[in-house]
Design a protein around this motif. Structure first.
Motif, PDB file in Angstrom:
ATOM      1  N   THR A 109      -2.419 -14.463   1.261  1.00 59.99           N
ATOM      2  CA  THR A 109      -1.761 -13.189   1.463  1.00 59.99           C
ATOM      3  C   THR A 109      -2.744 -12.180   1.630  1.00 59.99           C
ATOM      4  OG1 THR A 109      -0.096 -13.887  -0.051  1.00 59.99           O
ATOM      5  CG2 THR A 109      -0.326 -11.494   0.049  1.00 59.99           C
ATOM      6  N   VAL A 110      -2.582 -11.463   2.523  1.00 55.79           N
ATOM      7  CA  VAL A 110      -3.573 -10.358   3.039  1.00 55.79           C
ATOM      8  C   VAL A 110      -3.064  -8.762   2.360  1.00 55.79           C
ATOM      9  CG1 VAL A 110      -4.496  -9.146   4.993  1.00 55.79           C
ATOM     10  CG2 VAL A 110      -4.298 -11.862   5.118  1.00 55.79           C
ATOM     11  N   ILE A 111      -3.940  -8.204   1.693  1.00 54.39           N
ATOM     12  CA  ILE A 111      -3.477  -6.854   1.015  1.00 54.39           C
ATOM     13  C   ILE A 111      -4.496  -5.730   1.985  1.00 54.39           C
ATOM     14  CG2 ILE A 111      -3.526  -5.590  -0.883  1.00 54.39           C
ATOM     15  CD1 ILE A 111      -1.896  -8.187  -1.167  1.00 54.39           C
TER      16      ILE A 111
ATOM     17  N   LEU B 286       0.612  -4.029   2.160  1.00 56.10           N
ATOM     18  CA  LEU B 286      -0.116  -2.861   2.124  1.00 56.10           C
ATOM     19  C   LEU B 286      -0.263  -2.363   0.582  1.00 56.10           C
ATOM     20  CD1 LEU B 286      -1.011  -1.003   4.496  1.00 56.10           C
ATOM     21  CD2 LEU B 286       1.085   0.181   4.292  1.00 56.10           C
ATOM     22  N   LEU B 287      -1.810  -1.713   0.190  1.00 62.27           N
ATOM     23  CA  LEU B 287      -1.770  -0.945  -1.120  1.00 62.27           C
ATOM     24  C   LEU B 287      -1.446   0.178  -1.025  1.00 62.27           C
ATOM     25  CD1 LEU B 287      -3.357  -1.148  -3.961  1.00 62.27           C
ATOM     26  CD2 LEU B 287      -5.429  -0.643  -2.519  1.00 62.27           C
ATOM     27  N   ASP B 288      -0.369   0.679  -1.892  1.00 68.11           N
ATOM     28  CA  ASP B 288       0.148   1.897  -1.988  1.00 68.11           C
ATOM     29  C   ASP B 288      -0.957   3.001  -2.407  1.00 68.11           C
ATOM     30  OD1 ASP B 288       2.208   3.729  -1.547  1.00 68.11           O
ATOM     31  OD2 ASP B 288       3.137   3.122  -3.595  1.00 68.11           O
ATOM     32  N   GLY B 289      -1.106   3.902  -1.330  1.00 71.71           N
ATOM     33  CA  GLY B 289      -1.996   4.893  -1.810  1.00 71.71           C
ATOM     34  C   GLY B 289      -3.499   4.550  -1.026  1.00 71.71           C
TER      35      GLY B 289
ATOM     36  N   ALA C 154      -1.838  -0.044  -6.885  1.00 75.07           N
ATOM     37  CA  ALA C 154      -3.308  -0.141  -7.282  1.00 75.07           C
ATOM     38  C   ALA C 154      -3.546  -0.724  -8.700  1.00 75.07           C
ATOM     39  CB  ALA C 154      -3.897   1.328  -7.601  1.00 75.07           C
ATOM     40  N   ASP C 155      -2.581  -0.500  -9.586  1.00 75.48           N
ATOM     41  CA  ASP C 155      -2.787  -1.414 -10.946  1.00 75.48           C
ATOM     42  C   ASP C 155      -2.440  -2.827 -10.740  1.00 75.48           C
ATOM     43  OD1 ASP C 155      -2.955   0.656 -12.615  1.00 75.48           O
ATOM     44  OD2 ASP C 155      -0.750   0.918 -13.175  1.00 75.48           O
ATOM     45  N   TRP C 156      -1.638  -3.312  -9.672  1.00 77.14           N
ATOM     46  CA  TRP C 156      -1.464  -4.653  -9.300  1.00 77.14           C
ATOM     47  C   TRP C 156      -2.544  -5.224  -8.594  1.00 77.14           C
ATOM     48  CZ3 TRP C 156      -1.887  -7.773  -5.140  1.00 77.14           C
ATOM     49  CH2 TRP C 156      -1.430  -9.115  -5.304  1.00 77.14           C
ATOM     50  N   ALA C 157      -3.315  -4.304  -7.878  1.00 77.85           N
ATOM     51  CA  ALA C 157      -4.476  -4.566  -6.835  1.00 77.85           C
ATOM     52  C   ALA C 157      -5.573  -5.086  -7.998  1.00 77.85           C
ATOM     53  CB  ALA C 157      -4.778  -3.865  -5.998  1.00 77.85           C
ATOM     54  N   GLU C 158      -5.718  -4.238  -8.767  1.00 72.50           N
ATOM     55  CA  GLU C 158      -7.075  -4.301  -9.746  1.00 72.50           C
ATOM     56  C   GLU C 158      -6.887  -5.403 -10.805  1.00 72.50           C
ATOM     57  OE1 GLU C 158      -7.422  -0.897 -12.473  1.00 72.50           O
ATOM     58  OE2 GLU C 158      -9.261  -0.585 -11.548  1.00 72.50           O
ATOM     59  N   GLN C 159      -5.576  -5.902 -11.021  1.00 65.68           N
ATOM     60  CA  GLN C 159      -5.401  -6.999 -11.865  1.00 65.68           C
ATOM     61  C   GLN C 159      -5.457  -8.436 -10.934  1.00 65.68           C
ATOM     62  OE1 GLN C 159      -1.775  -6.054 -13.613  1.00 65.68           O
ATOM     63  NE2 GLN C 159      -2.615  -4.301 -14.704  1.00 65.68           N
ATOM     64  N   ASN C 160      -5.360  -8.208  -9.514  1.00 63.25           N
ATOM     65  CA  ASN C 160      -5.417  -9.596  -8.935  1.00 63.25           C
ATOM     66  C   ASN C 160      -6.516  -9.720  -7.763  1.00 63.25           C
ATOM     67  OD1 ASN C 160      -2.454 -10.949  -9.187  1.00 63.25           O
ATOM     68  ND2 ASN C 160      -2.371  -8.811  -9.715  1.00 63.25           N
ATOM     69  N   LEU C 161      -7.614  -8.932  -8.106  1.00 63.73           N
ATOM     70  CA  LEU C 161      -8.727  -9.291  -7.287  1.00 63.73           C
ATOM     71  C   LEU C 161      -9.137 -10.169  -7.137  1.00 63.73           C
ATOM     72  CD1 LEU C 161     -10.796  -5.651  -8.411  1.00 63.73           C
ATOM     73  CD2 LEU C 161      -9.140  -5.979  -6.473  1.00 63.73           C
ATOM     74  N   ASP C 162      -8.983 -11.148  -7.962  1.00 59.43           N
ATOM     75  CA  ASP C 162      -9.665 -12.677  -8.033  1.00 59.43           C
ATOM     76  C   ASP C 162      -8.348 -13.579  -7.686  1.00 59.43           C
ATOM     77  OD1 ASP C 162     -12.271 -11.784  -8.288  1.00 59.43           O
ATOM     78  OD2 ASP C 162     -11.952 -11.754 -10.204  1.00 59.43           O
ATOM     79  N   ALA C 163      -6.982 -13.116  -7.513  1.00 65.49           N
ATOM     80  CA  ALA C 163      -6.154 -14.096  -7.536  1.00 65.49           C
ATOM     81  C   ALA C 163      -6.188 -15.345  -6.152  1.00 65.49           C
ATOM     82  CB  ALA C 163      -4.894 -13.101  -7.222  1.00 65.49           C
ATOM     83  N   PRO C 164      -5.865 -16.300  -6.500  1.00 60.99           N
ATOM     84  CA  PRO C 164      -5.955 -17.249  -5.312  1.00 60.99           C
ATOM     85  C   PRO C 164      -5.186 -16.917  -4.309  1.00 60.99           C
ATOM     86  CG  PRO C 164      -4.573 -18.114  -7.079  1.00 60.99           C
ATOM     87  CD  PRO C 164      -5.330 -16.862  -7.855  1.00 60.99           C
ATOM     88  N   ASN C 165      -5.740 -17.372  -2.900  1.00 61.80           N
ATOM     89  CA  ASN C 165      -5.134 -17.271  -1.806  1.00 61.80           C
ATOM     90  C   ASN C 165      -4.575 -15.757  -1.657  1.00 61.80           C
ATOM     91  OD1 ASN C 165      -3.806 -20.255  -2.560  1.00 61.80           O
ATOM     92  ND2 ASN C 165      -4.590 -20.095  -0.573  1.00 61.80           N
ATOM     93  N   THR C 166      -5.569 -14.858  -2.025  1.00 64.31           N
ATOM     94  CA  THR C 166      -5.163 -13.478  -1.951  1.00 64.31           C
ATOM     95  C   THR C 166      -6.604 -12.959  -1.339  1.00 64.31           C
ATOM     96  OG1 THR C 166      -3.995 -13.405  -3.693  1.00 64.31           O
ATOM     97  CG2 THR C 166      -4.675 -11.459  -2.850  1.00 64.31           C
ATOM     98  N   VAL C 167      -6.423 -12.193  -0.301  1.00 62.42           N
ATOM     99  CA  VAL C 167      -7.678 -11.599   0.640  1.00 62.42           C
ATOM    100  C   VAL C 167      -7.639 -10.082   0.872  1.00 62.42           C
ATOM    101  CG1 VAL C 167      -9.367 -11.718   2.430  1.00 62.42           C
ATOM    102  CG2 VAL C 167      -7.937 -13.654   1.823  1.00 62.42           C
ATOM    103  N   PHE C 168      -8.239  -9.228   0.081  1.00 66.13           N
ATOM    104  CA  PHE C 168      -8.268  -8.010   0.478  1.00 66.13           C
ATOM    105  C   PHE C 168      -8.951  -7.566   1.818  1.00 66.13           C
ATOM    106  CE2 PHE C 168      -6.288  -6.234  -3.473  1.00 66.13           C
ATOM    107  CZ  PHE C 168      -5.967  -7.083  -4.279  1.00 66.13           C
ATOM    108  N   VAL C 169      -8.559  -6.553   2.467  1.00 67.05           N
ATOM    109  CA  VAL C 169      -9.126  -6.360   3.688  1.00 67.05           C
ATOM    110  C   VAL C 169      -9.095  -4.750   3.895  1.00 67.05           C
ATOM    111  CG1 VAL C 169      -8.909  -6.566   6.132  1.00 67.05           C
ATOM    112  CG2 VAL C 169      -8.149  -8.758   4.809  1.00 67.05           C
TER     113      VAL C 169
END
Lengths: 280, 99
Positions: free
Chosen positions: A79-81, A108-111, A10-25
Motif C-alpha cells: 500500500t503506497v501512502i 493520500l496523506l491528508d494535509g 497524519a495521526d494514522w500515518a505516524e502510528q503506521n510508519l513501520d507497518a508491513p507492506n506499507t510504503v510512504f512516498v
C-alpha cells in the motif's frame, strides 16, 4: 471509493510508519524538500524527472513505470501512502498516475507535508534502502485520463472544471501567482468551463474539506453530477487534486483529469477560448 | 536596469518589473526571520490564490495582478497576516509578523 479508502490522517500515518507492506512516498515539485527532511522511511519520487518521458510530452510508458517502482522497492502488494508539498498537488497527481497504471492500493496523506510540519511531527534525513522488486503495471486506465480532442468535444456537453485561480481563469495570469509568468500561449479558459479553484476543496492546513462541504461546493458552482466531468488546470497537477476530491472522496463515477491542461489547450491553433470570469 | 530596488528580493532572471507586479517580504516572529512558514496570498475577497514556503531568511515572493492582497503566514511559531495594495507593475514589499 470513499474517504476511508483514499485518505489517511497524519495521526494514522505516524502510528503506521513501520507497518508491513506499507510504503510512504514523498512526491514534490521541488525535491530538495525531501532531502532537507522527510517522513521517516519515506522514499522520494520526482514528478518531473521520473514520471515524465524525458523527450516527448507524455508519461513514462508501462515498462518505464514498472522499472521505476521496482527500483524504488515498491511491490504490487504494497500500500503506497503519498504525500508532498504544495498542498499535496503532486502527491495527488502521483495518486492519479498510480491508479492510471492500475495500482489500486494507494492513499493520500491528508494535509500532506504542510500539516505534518505545522504539527511538528518528526522529519528524518536518512534515505531508506529498499530492495528492488518486480513491480508489474496494468495498461493505462483511459477512463480517468482525458486527451485534447475529447476536451474540445466536451465544450457545452460535459462538465469542464477549471481549477486554476480566478486570475488564471480570466486570462489575467498565465501561471499561479508564485511562479514566473513565462508561458507564451494565450490566456483564458475553455468555453463553458466552471471555475472552481482547487483551493476551495482544501482547508488552510492542506487537509481536504468534509464530504458535505465538498458536495455543497460543487453543486453551488453548478456542477451537474448527471454528466461526465473533466478537470483541468495548467499542467494537470492541481486538477489531480480536484479529480481526487470528486472521484475518490465523493465517489463521482465518470471524472477524468486532462493532464495536457492549459499549457496544451491554450497553445492549440483554432480552438475556442473564452476570457473574463465566465459569469456574464 | 542594473540594480533592483531591494537587493534581497532575489528575483528570477528575466523578471521585468516594468511589466510584472511582484510582492515580496519577510515572515518574522518578534523581529527574527521565520523560515519554513507557509505563506498564502489571498485576494481581495479572502480567496486563496497561491502559497509558498518562506526561505531560511524568512523571505517569500509572489507574482500578482494589480489589486488588494492579503499575505497570510502559517508557522509553528503562530500565524499572522498583512495587506498590500498592488497598483501596477513594480516591487511591493510587506512584512508578515506571526505570533
Amino acid at each position: 471509493m470513499s474517504r476511508q479508502d483514499a485518505l489517511v490522517s497524519a495521526d494514522w500515518a505516524e502510528q503506521n510508519l513501520d507497518a508491513p507492506n506499507t510504503v510512504f512516498v514523498e512526491v514534490d515539485e521541488d525535491t530538495t524538500a525531501y532531502d532537507g527532511g522527510h517522513i521517516p522511511g519515506a522514499v522520494k519520487l520526482d514528478w518531473k524527472t521520473e514520471l515524465q518521458d524525458p523527450v516527448r510530452r507524455d508519461f513514462v510508458d508501462k515498462a518505464g513505470f514498472e522499472k521505476l517502482l521496482s527500483s524504488k522497492g515498491i511491490a504490487n502488494d504494497d500500500t503506497v501512502i503519498l504525500y508532498g508539498g504544495n498542498n499535496n498537488w503532486f502527491a495527488a497527481y502521483a495518486y492519479w498516475y498510480f491508479k492510471l497504471y492500475g495500482h489500486q492500493a494507494v492513499k493520500l496523506l491528508d494535509g500532506g507535508r504542510k500539516k505534518w510540519e505545522l504539527d511538528g511531527r518528526k522529519l528524518d534525513t536518512e534515505v531508506p534502502q529498499r530492495p528492488a522488486t518486480q513491480f508489474t503495471a496494468q495498461e493505462q486506465d483511459s477512463s480517468i485520463r482525458a486527451f485534447r480532442d475529447e476536451v474540445v468535444n466536451a465544450i457545452g456537453t460535459k462538465n469542464l472544471v477549471d481549477v486554476r485561480s480566478p486570475d488564471e481563469f480570466s486570462g489575467k495570469l498565465l501561471a499561479p501567482a508564485h511562479l514566473p509568468q513565462e508561458q507564451a500561449q494565450r490566456g483564458g479558459h475553455i468555453p463553458s468551463a466552471l471555475n472552481v479553484p482547487w483551493s476551495k476543496a482544501a482547508n488552510e492546513d492542506g487537509t481536504f474539506k468534509s464530504d458535505d462541504e465538498l458536495r455543497k461546493l460543487y453543486s453551488e458552482q453548478g456542477l451537474d453530477s448527471s454528466r461526465p466531468t473533466i478537470a483541468y488546470c495548467r499542467i494537470g497537477e492541481r486538477s489531480s487534486h480536484t479529480w481526487f476530491a470528486l472521484h475518490e472522496l465523493l465517489g463521482e463515477t465518470d471524472v477524468k483529469n486532462y493532464d495536457g491542461s492549459w499549457t496544451e489547450y491554450g497553445s492549440l491553433v483554432g480552438v475556442p477560448v473564452e476570457t473574463g470570469d465566465g459569469k456574464s | 536596469m542594473c540594480s533592483a530596488p531591494d537587493q534581497n528580493a532575489d528575483l528570477p532572471a528575466g523578471t521585468d518589473l516594468s511589466k510584472e507586479s511582484v510582492v515580496v517580504g519577510k515572515v518574522t516572529s518578534r523581529g527574527s526571520p521565520v523560515g519554513g512558514a507557509y505563506v498564502r496570498l489571498l485576494d481581495g475577497t479572502g480567496e486563496f490564490t497561491a502559497e509558498v514556503v518562506s526561505s531560511a531568511s524568512g523571505d517569500y515572493r509572489f507574482f500578482a495582478a494589480p489589486g488588494t492582497w492579503t499575505v497570510r503566514a502559517l508557522s509553528r511559531s503562530g500565524n499572522g497576516q498583512s495587506e498590500v495594495a498592488v497598483g501596477g507593475p513594480g516591487l511591493f514589499t510587506t512584512e508578515v509578523a506571526v505570533a
